[in-house]
Scaffold this motif. Sequence first.
Motif, PDB file in Angstrom:
ATOM      1  N   MET A  44      -6.817  -5.158   7.934  1.00 13.25           N
ATOM      2  CA  MET A  44      -7.236  -4.549   6.674  1.00 13.25           C
ATOM      3  C   MET A  44      -7.385  -5.683   5.652  1.00 13.25           C
ATOM      4  SD  MET A  44      -7.940  -2.024   4.623  1.00 13.25           S
ATOM      5  CE  MET A  44      -7.338  -0.504   5.346  1.00 13.25           C
ATOM      6  N   LEU A  45      -8.569  -5.838   5.088  1.00 13.26           N
ATOM      7  CA  LEU A  45      -8.822  -6.918   4.137  1.00 13.26           C
ATOM      8  C   LEU A  45      -8.380  -6.506   2.737  1.00 13.26           C
ATOM      9  CD1 LEU A  45     -12.375  -8.035   5.309  1.00 13.26           C
ATOM     10  CD2 LEU A  45     -10.142  -8.951   6.002  1.00 13.26           C
ATOM     11  N   LYS A  46      -7.460  -7.246   2.173  1.00  8.71           N
ATOM     12  CA  LYS A  46      -6.953  -6.935   0.832  1.00  8.71           C
ATOM     13  C   LYS A  46      -7.679  -7.710  -0.263  1.00  8.71           C
ATOM     14  CE  LYS A  46      -2.463  -5.495   2.518  1.00  8.71           C
ATOM     15  NZ  LYS A  46      -0.993  -5.630   2.429  1.00  8.71           N
ATOM     16  N   ASP A  47      -8.501  -8.674   0.138  1.00  8.08           N
ATOM     17  CA  ASP A  47      -9.321  -9.440  -0.810  1.00  8.08           C
ATOM     18  C   ASP A  47     -10.723  -9.592  -0.227  1.00  8.08           C
ATOM     19  OD1 ASP A  47      -7.151 -10.248  -2.726  1.00  8.08           O
ATOM     20  OD2 ASP A  47      -6.375 -11.226  -0.921  1.00  8.08           O
ATOM     21  N   ASN A 202     -10.325   8.484   7.469  1.00  8.59           N
ATOM     22  CA  ASN A 202      -9.292   7.529   7.881  1.00  8.59           C
ATOM     23  C   ASN A 202      -7.958   8.142   8.305  1.00  8.59           C
ATOM     24  OD1 ASN A 202     -10.374   4.619   7.191  1.00  8.59           O
ATOM     25  ND2 ASN A 202     -11.000   5.931   5.487  1.00  8.59           N
ATOM     26  N   TYR A 203      -7.813   9.465   8.320  1.00  7.64           N
ATOM     27  CA  TYR A 203      -6.479  10.014   8.583  1.00  7.64           C
ATOM     28  C   TYR A 203      -5.995   9.782  10.021  1.00  7.64           C
ATOM     29  CZ  TYR A 203      -8.395  14.258  10.879  1.00  7.64           C
ATOM     30  OH  TYR A 203      -9.014  15.140  11.730  1.00  7.64           O
ATOM     31  N   LEU A 212      -4.522   2.924   2.297  1.00 10.04           N
ATOM     32  CA  LEU A 212      -5.413   3.995   1.848  1.00 10.04           C
ATOM     33  C   LEU A 212      -5.695   3.885   0.349  1.00 10.04           C
ATOM     34  CD1 LEU A 212      -3.844   6.916   3.903  1.00 10.04           C
ATOM     35  CD2 LEU A 212      -6.118   5.928   4.241  1.00 10.04           C
ATOM     36  N   ALA A 213      -4.691   3.484  -0.413  1.00  6.70           N
ATOM     37  CA  ALA A 213      -4.902   3.264  -1.847  1.00  6.70           C
ATOM     38  C   ALA A 213      -5.933   2.159  -2.061  1.00  6.70           C
ATOM     39  CB  ALA A 213      -3.583   2.909  -2.527  1.00  6.70           C
ATOM     40  N   LEU A 214      -5.806   1.088  -1.271  1.00  8.91           N
ATOM     41  CA  LEU A 214      -6.747  -0.028  -1.369  1.00  8.91           C
ATOM     42  C   LEU A 214      -8.152   0.417  -0.992  1.00  8.91           C
ATOM     43  CD1 LEU A 214      -6.803  -3.134  -1.906  1.00  8.91           C
ATOM     44  CD2 LEU A 214      -6.496  -3.438   0.553  1.00  8.91           C
ATOM     45  N   LEU A 220      -1.521   1.856  -6.094  1.00 11.27           N
ATOM     46  CA  LEU A 220      -0.717   2.798  -5.329  1.00 11.27           C
ATOM     47  C   LEU A 220      -0.294   3.988  -6.193  1.00 11.27           C
ATOM     48  CD1 LEU A 220       0.691   3.536  -2.706  1.00 11.27           C
ATOM     49  CD2 LEU A 220       2.632   2.109  -3.407  1.00 11.27           C
ATOM     50  N   SER A 221       0.117   3.733  -7.419  1.00 10.37           N
ATOM     51  CA  SER A 221       0.551   4.825  -8.298  1.00 10.37           C
ATOM     52  C   SER A 221      -0.615   5.746  -8.655  1.00 10.37           C
ATOM     53  CB  SER A 221       1.195   4.264  -9.563  1.00 10.37           C
ATOM     54  OG  SER A 221       0.283   3.434 -10.275  1.00 10.37           O
TER      55      SER A 221
END
Length: 293
Positions: A44-47, A202-203, A212-214, A220-221
């Motif tokens: 999962m790419l975060k950037d 995606n579930y 999932l937030a990303l 996240l909040s």
Amino acid sequence: MHVLKQKGEQKPFPSEHIILEAKGMATTEICRQQHAEPFHKHKMLKDHFLLFVIEGTHEIRIAEKQYSINKGEMFLIKKATYVEFIKKGNPEKNHSYESVSFSLKKDIIIDFIKLIQIDGDLTAGHDDNDFMLFPYGARLQTFLESLKPYFDDQEVVKHGLFKLKILELLYDLSQNHPLFMQQLIALDQHAPVDLATIMEENYLQPHSIQDLALLSGRSLSSFRRDFEAIFRTTPAKWIQEKRLQKARDLFITMHLPIATVCFEVGYENVSHFSRLYKSHFGYNPSETKSHKN
């Protein structure tokens, strides 16, 4: 402040994997390996992720699409993308594979925009694609060569010098591939994605709530708040109920072993899956067909 230099995970084949990381700015990795057989990795790419292939071939699978990046080509992928990487060595050069990749934080892109004073509509003329493939040319080849001492030498890499090298990369991109650079800038301007769409797509995947937030373009909040406002339940409970309902549908419509259905709907432990199933429906997975009405 220094840049963190570390060795990547050890492989069961000849390899060298060195990582340079400056928090809040970028991570750069050089990968030199021998791949007689294709090597697969999911991530999962975060950037935003920028890949340069120096030798061999790097295939990337994103959902139903597959891209092949060959020697002399670069590939841009937007953050919050779940990808499968497949590295293939060049059989004519002892199956050697080499690449350099950059994970770019938003702050370094903003610093670059301020530095060269980009103005006007940053999204004008850019594609709607979240992925772009280009040949990178001699100028960027020279830049990649200039990076090798930072990986190979034992000297400490200073934070300021590393930042200059990342800014140099972005400048070279803006001069040689303006559309590519424009796309990189525009990726950060995407609006949050529809939550219902993200969840339905995606579930069944092994994503954490943070992933999932990303994917949805939210903190996240904000993700938790928006999710509960829409679905009136928590993400974890919603995912569990969707997976179990999918499992029940598979048991009713197909003749599949319990283990196969368990893995198909995103669970890894058959006993755990069976307990959840019975708790939710009131009967064991093997009894489903007798309770289908």
